[in-house]
Enzyme design. Sequence first.
Site, short mmCIF file in Angstrom:
data_model
loop_
_atom_site.label_atom_id
_atom_site.label_comp_id
_atom_site.label_asym_id
_atom_site.label_seq_id
_atom_site.Cartn_x
_atom_site.Cartn_y
_atom_site.Cartn_z
N HIS A 79 0.82 -1.21 0.00
CA HIS A 79 0.00 0.00 0.00
C HIS A 79 0.86 1.26 0.00
CE1 HIS A 79 -3.90 -2.02 1.64
NE2 HIS A 79 -3.50 -2.50 0.48
N GLU A 81 0.67 3.94 1.83
CA GLU A 81 1.09 4.36 3.17
C GLU A 81 2.32 3.58 3.61
OE1 GLU A 81 -3.52 3.95 3.47
OE2 GLU A 81 -1.91 3.16 2.21
N CYS A 117 -6.22 0.99 5.58
CA CYS A 117 -6.66 -0.31 6.08
C CYS A 117 -6.09 -0.51 7.50
CB CYS A 117 -6.19 -1.43 5.14
SG CYS A 117 -4.40 -1.76 5.20
N CYS A 120 -2.26 -0.74 7.62
CA CYS A 120 -1.59 0.55 7.43
C CYS A 120 -1.78 1.46 8.64
CB CYS A 120 -2.07 1.23 6.15
SG CYS A 120 -1.39 0.45 4.66
#
Length: 162
Positions: A79, A81, A117, A120
């Site tokens: 991801h 992040e 999420c 993250c």
Amino acid sequence: MIRRDKINYYLDLAETVSQRGTCLRKQYGAVIVKNDEVVSTGYVGAPRGRANCIDLGYCIREKLKVPRGERYELCRSVHAEANAIISASRERMLNSSMYLTGIDLKDNGYVKNANPCSMCKRLIINAGIEQVFIRDDKDHYRRVAVQEWIDNDESLTGEFGY
């Protein structure tokens, strides 16, 4: 000429970063900023050296009809992040801000109710990031104090954090 406010400036930068993403579903871009200096950026993509979904031409989560926010272990990508955090030292991230923009590739609009999420969120907490700005549309955003994710731990209730 009207000067762009600073928060939207960094969210615009995150949106530009997202364009390097390799996910077929959504493009996310993350920018970490401390003391008005960009510390790190990240976008969604497969780990270095592995084939990206855009190269493969399919998304396994899409094929399996996995709903948003579930079964991330099946996803090929890291991801945005996480990639931004990986690229920065913790010292530079302490008390910083993260700016996050997501584009849904189905309609090329901003991701509705975008949010990191659960994985993250944990990374953001441990990185020492203080606040996250999440784009809702071209001019509007939400500010989330990371302390809220610590105080309201969705993992205790089994809720999805996305």
